[in-house]
Every structure is written in structure tokens, then in C-alpha cells.
Motif scaffolding. Structure first.
Motif, PDB file in Angstrom:
ATOM      1  N   PHE A   2     -19.203 -19.712  34.789  1.00  0.00           N
ATOM      2  CA  PHE A   2     -18.183 -19.638  33.742  1.00  0.00           C
ATOM      3  C   PHE A   2     -16.976 -18.811  34.171  1.00  0.00           C
ATOM      4  O   PHE A   2     -15.826 -19.186  33.896  1.00  0.00           O
ATOM      5  CB  PHE A   2     -18.763 -19.058  32.454  1.00  0.00           C
ATOM      6  N   SER A   3     -17.194 -17.687  34.825  1.00  0.00           N
ATOM      7  CA  SER A   3     -16.079 -16.810  35.206  1.00  0.00           C
ATOM      8  C   SER A   3     -15.077 -17.532  36.096  1.00  0.00           C
ATOM      9  O   SER A   3     -13.861 -17.431  35.891  1.00  0.00           O
ATOM     10  CB  SER A   3     -16.608 -15.556  35.921  1.00  0.00           C
ATOM     11  N   SER A   4     -15.563 -18.270  37.090  1.00  0.00           N
ATOM     12  CA  SER A   4     -14.662 -18.998  37.988  1.00  0.00           C
ATOM     13  C   SER A   4     -13.983 -20.150  37.245  1.00  0.00           C
ATOM     14  O   SER A   4     -12.784 -20.414  37.454  1.00  0.00           O
ATOM     15  CB  SER A   4     -15.423 -19.530  39.193  1.00  0.00           C
ATOM     16  N   TRP A   5     -14.718 -20.836  36.354  1.00  0.00           N
ATOM     17  CA  TRP A   5     -14.105 -21.920  35.563  1.00  0.00           C
ATOM     18  C   TRP A   5     -13.024 -21.359  34.648  1.00  0.00           C
ATOM     19  O   TRP A   5     -11.941 -21.929  34.517  1.00  0.00           O
ATOM     20  CB  TRP A   5     -15.179 -22.626  34.729  1.00  0.00           C
ATOM     21  N   PHE A   6     -13.315 -20.230  34.024  1.00  0.00           N
ATOM     22  CA  PHE A   6     -12.365 -19.598  33.104  1.00  0.00           C
ATOM     23  C   PHE A   6     -11.085 -19.210  33.846  1.00  0.00           C
ATOM     24  O   PHE A   6      -9.975 -19.405  33.333  1.00  0.00           O
ATOM     25  CB  PHE A   6     -13.018 -18.369  32.477  1.00  0.00           C
ATOM     26  N   LYS A   7     -11.230 -18.690  35.062  1.00  0.00           N
ATOM     27  CA  LYS A   7     -10.054 -18.302  35.850  1.00  0.00           C
ATOM     28  C   LYS A   7      -9.200 -19.512  36.188  1.00  0.00           C
ATOM     29  O   LYS A   7      -7.973 -19.474  36.053  1.00  0.00           O
ATOM     30  CB  LYS A   7     -10.509 -17.584  37.118  1.00  0.00           C
ATOM     31  N   ARG A   8      -9.825 -20.597  36.615  1.00  0.00           N
ATOM     32  CA  ARG A   8      -9.061 -21.806  36.947  1.00  0.00           C
ATOM     33  C   ARG A   8      -8.396 -22.388  35.699  1.00  0.00           C
ATOM     34  O   ARG A   8      -7.253 -22.858  35.754  1.00  0.00           O
ATOM     35  CB  ARG A   8      -9.999 -22.852  37.563  1.00  0.00           C
ATOM     36  N   LYS A   9      -9.081 -22.343  34.572  1.00  0.00           N
ATOM     37  CA  LYS A   9      -8.536 -22.863  33.319  1.00  0.00           C
ATOM     38  C   LYS A   9      -7.279 -22.102  32.912  1.00  0.00           C
ATOM     39  O   LYS A   9      -6.261 -22.710  32.543  1.00  0.00           O
ATOM     40  CB  LYS A   9      -9.599 -22.755  32.221  1.00  0.00           C
ATOM     41  N   ILE A  10      -7.334 -20.774  32.971  1.00  0.00           N
ATOM     42  CA  ILE A  10      -6.181 -19.954  32.577  1.00  0.00           C
ATOM     43  C   ILE A  10      -5.029 -20.134  33.553  1.00  0.00           C
ATOM     44  O   ILE A  10      -3.857 -20.204  33.150  1.00  0.00           O
ATOM     45  CB  ILE A  10      -6.590 -18.474  32.478  1.00  0.00           C
ATOM     46  N   ILE A  35      -5.874 -11.699  28.141  1.00  0.00           N
ATOM     47  CA  ILE A  35      -6.563 -12.767  28.854  1.00  0.00           C
ATOM     48  C   ILE A  35      -6.067 -12.843  30.300  1.00  0.00           C
ATOM     49  O   ILE A  35      -6.849 -13.094  31.226  1.00  0.00           O
ATOM     50  CB  ILE A  35      -6.359 -14.117  28.146  1.00  0.00           C
ATOM     51  N   ARG A  36      -4.781 -12.617  30.522  1.00  0.00           N
ATOM     52  CA  ARG A  36      -4.219 -12.669  31.874  1.00  0.00           C
ATOM     53  C   ARG A  36      -4.920 -11.674  32.803  1.00  0.00           C
ATOM     54  O   ARG A  36      -5.115 -11.942  33.986  1.00  0.00           O
ATOM     55  CB  ARG A  36      -2.716 -12.378  31.846  1.00  0.00           C
ATOM     56  N   TRP A  37      -5.287 -10.507  32.257  1.00  0.00           N
ATOM     57  CA  TRP A  37      -5.967  -9.508  33.084  1.00  0.00           C
ATOM     58  C   TRP A  37      -7.476  -9.748  33.119  1.00  0.00           C
ATOM     59  O   TRP A  37      -8.139  -9.402  34.107  1.00  0.00           O
ATOM     60  CB  TRP A  37      -5.671  -8.104  32.554  1.00  0.00           C
ATOM     61  N   LEU A  38      -8.028 -10.343  32.061  1.00  0.00           N
ATOM     62  CA  LEU A  38      -9.466 -10.583  32.030  1.00  0.00           C
ATOM     63  C   LEU A  38      -9.909 -11.662  33.026  1.00  0.00           C
ATOM     64  O   LEU A  38     -11.070 -11.677  33.442  1.00  0.00           O
ATOM     65  CB  LEU A  38      -9.909 -10.995  30.621  1.00  0.00           C
ATOM     66  N   VAL A  39      -9.018 -12.580  33.359  1.00  0.00           N
ATOM     67  CA  VAL A  39      -9.415 -13.638  34.294  1.00  0.00           C
ATOM     68  C   VAL A  39      -9.707 -13.075  35.692  1.00  0.00           C
ATOM     69  O   VAL A  39     -10.416 -13.702  36.481  1.00  0.00           O
ATOM     70  CB  VAL A  39      -8.333 -14.740  34.402  1.00  0.00           C
ATOM     71  N   HIS A  40      -9.176 -11.890  35.984  1.00  0.00           N
ATOM     72  CA  HIS A  40      -9.447 -11.248  37.270  1.00  0.00           C
ATOM     73  C   HIS A  40     -10.655 -10.333  37.116  1.00  0.00           C
ATOM     74  O   HIS A  40     -10.841  -9.682  36.084  1.00  0.00           O
ATOM     75  CB  HIS A  40      -8.231 -10.447  37.731  1.00  0.00           C
ATOM     76  N   GLU A  41     -11.459 -10.274  38.110  1.00  0.00           N
ATOM     77  CA  GLU A  41     -12.631  -9.415  38.062  1.00  0.00           C
ATOM     78  C   GLU A  41     -12.207  -7.947  38.087  1.00  0.00           C
ATOM     79  O   GLU A  41     -11.164  -7.601  38.646  1.00  0.00           O
ATOM     80  CB  GLU A  41     -13.543  -9.716  39.252  1.00  0.00           C
ATOM     81  N   PRO A  42     -13.014  -7.064  37.511  1.00  0.00           N
ATOM     82  CA  PRO A  42     -12.667  -5.636  37.538  1.00  0.00           C
ATOM     83  C   PRO A  42     -12.799  -5.074  38.954  1.00  0.00           C
ATOM     84  O   PRO A  42     -13.367  -5.705  39.850  1.00  0.00           O
ATOM     85  CB  PRO A  42     -13.705  -5.011  36.598  1.00  0.00           C
ATOM     86  N   LYS A  43     -12.294  -3.893  39.131  1.00  0.00           N
ATOM     87  CA  LYS A  43     -12.355  -3.254  40.442  1.00  0.00           C
ATOM     88  C   LYS A  43     -13.799  -2.934  40.815  1.00  0.00           C
ATOM     89  O   LYS A  43     -14.638  -2.677  39.953  1.00  0.00           O
ATOM     90  CB  LYS A  43     -11.519  -1.973  40.435  1.00  0.00           C
ATOM     91  N   ARG A  44     -14.080  -2.948  42.126  1.00  0.00           N
ATOM     92  CA  ARG A  44     -15.441  -2.734  42.605  1.00  0.00           C
ATOM     93  C   ARG A  44     -15.920  -1.300  42.357  1.00  0.00           C
ATOM     94  O   ARG A  44     -17.115  -1.057  42.188  1.00  0.00           O
ATOM     95  CB  ARG A  44     -15.520  -3.053  44.099  1.00  0.00           C
TER      96      ARG A  44
END
Length: 208
Positions: free
Chosen positions: A100-108, A123-132
Motif C-alpha cells: 500500500f505505501s508504494s501504491w499510495f506514493k505513486r498515486k499521489i 499528504i505530500r509529506w506522508l507519501v515519503h517515508e520517515p527518517k531512518r
């Protein structure tokens, strides 16, 4: 007049009693207001003072798989992402949280390519994964409540690591059930760790 009469202790000197009691009352009221924001030496901070505070800060590196699981949990429990979840309910039943995370990023990213898009900054920032580098705390104040980890509570006289959460889960009547349903259930447990995920523009705490 009833209050002033109550000040009289010596009927031979009523005026002096009234003046003395009135001055004492004013002095006590002034001191109580002056000391309202003072911190008592040797007394631990009350829970009211810790509601929005944090304790036991440290930085911990986590593996990529765990980071993706934490990121998916944030997406799953963020209101602005709900429309994307509901539109793809059948797809989610098959793929669950794996993609879902990768699909959501491509969708946005596809929607952002359109000039007339209405994608919010959140949402623009949520599509990117948080810092390690994840921030870990032994105590965290949020939503008017203060929570501790179980390790912190093991060294404390007060316990505040127990939690209850209502979560959506997949229900099946048998192992061969081809029509599972989603329903809410109550889960009980203790907080093992408190993480703060950094999405650059905002931070989101999660409990493990």
C-alpha cells in the motif's frame, strides 16, 4: 458582617481582632497566588506538569522492514488517507499492508502532476517515508495524557504503561474462508517503546 464578627476572638478588643485576622487573610491569599507557579524542592513533578512533556530521549536506528511497518501504521490511522483506503478495500484485502505505501506514493505523485490538484501539505509529506533515525522516549505526553514504557514503570511506584486500543482486523470464520470481513476489536497490552517518526515538517508518535 457575619464574616467580620467571626474574626472577633477577644470581645474587649473587637477592632484589633478584625484588623489582625483581615491582614493575615490577605497575606495568605497573596502568598498562595505568588507560590502557585513555584516548584517545591524535593517533590516530583505532578502529572499535570508533564502532560505535554517527554523523557528518556535517545536516537535509535531501525531496519527498513520495521520502518515500513511503522509508516504503514501511520497511513492506516491518518484521517486524510482514509479516502484512498476505502477506494481500494478489495485490493487491500489481497495485498494488505505489503504494497500500500508504494501504491499510495505513486498515486499521489500522479495526482500532483495535474496543475489543478488539491493535495494537502500533510499528504505530500506522508507519501515519503520517515527518517531512518527514530527518536525513542521512556515517557511521552500527548492528547492530555502521559504515558510511560513498561521498562520505566518497572522502576517507578506509579504505573502508566497499560493501554487499550480499538483496531480494525481481518476476521475469518475458518482457515478456508474466502470472504473475510473487517471488524473492530479491543486489544489490551503494555507499551514497550515510544517512537517519534520524523516526516521533516511534522513528527508523529507511535507506541510499540
Amino acid at each position: 458582617m457575619k464574616i467580620l464578627k467571626g474574626y472577633v476572638r477577644n470581645r474587649h478588643r473587637p477592632e484589633g481582632c478584625i484588623i489582625e485576622c483581615y491582614i493575615v487573610e490577605e497575606a495568605v491569599e497573596f502568598c498562595s497566588e505568588y507560590l502557585a507557579n513555584a516548584r517545591t524542592i524535593g517533590v516530583p513533578k505532578g502529572i499535570e506538569e508533564r502532560i505535554e512533556s517527554r523523557s528518556g530521549f535517545k536516537v535509535i536506528p531501525i531496519d527498513y522492514k520495521t520502518l515500513c511497518e511503522a509508516h504503514y501504521y501511520v497511513l492506516k490511522n491518518t484521517t486524510v488517507v482514509d479516502p484512498y483506503m476505502s477506494k481500494n478495500e478489495k485490493w487491500l484485502q489481497a495485498e494488505h499492508k505489503r504494497s500500500f505505501s508504494s501504491w499510495f506514493k505513486r498515486k499521489i505523485e500522479t495526482e500532483l502532476a495535474r496543475p489543478e490538484n488539491t493535495i494537502s501539505q500533510q499528504i505530500r509529506w506522508l507519501v515519503h517515508e520517515p527518517k531512518r533515525e527514530v527518536l525513542s522516549y521512556s515517557g511521552y505526553g500527548i492528547g492530555g495524557y502521559y504515558y510511560n514504557t513498561s521498562d520505566h514503570d518497572s522502576r517507578s511506584t506509579t504505573q502508566n504503561s497499560g493501554v487499550m486500543v480499538e483496531a480494525e482486523s481481518l476476521h475469518m470464520s475458518t482457515a478456508k474462508d474466502k470472504n473475510p470481513i473487517y471488524a473492530n476489536m479491543l486489544y489490551y497490552g503494555v507499551i514497550e517503546d515510544i517512537w517519534e517518526l520524523n516526516y521533516t515538517q511534522f513528527k508523529i508518535p507511535i507506541f510499540r
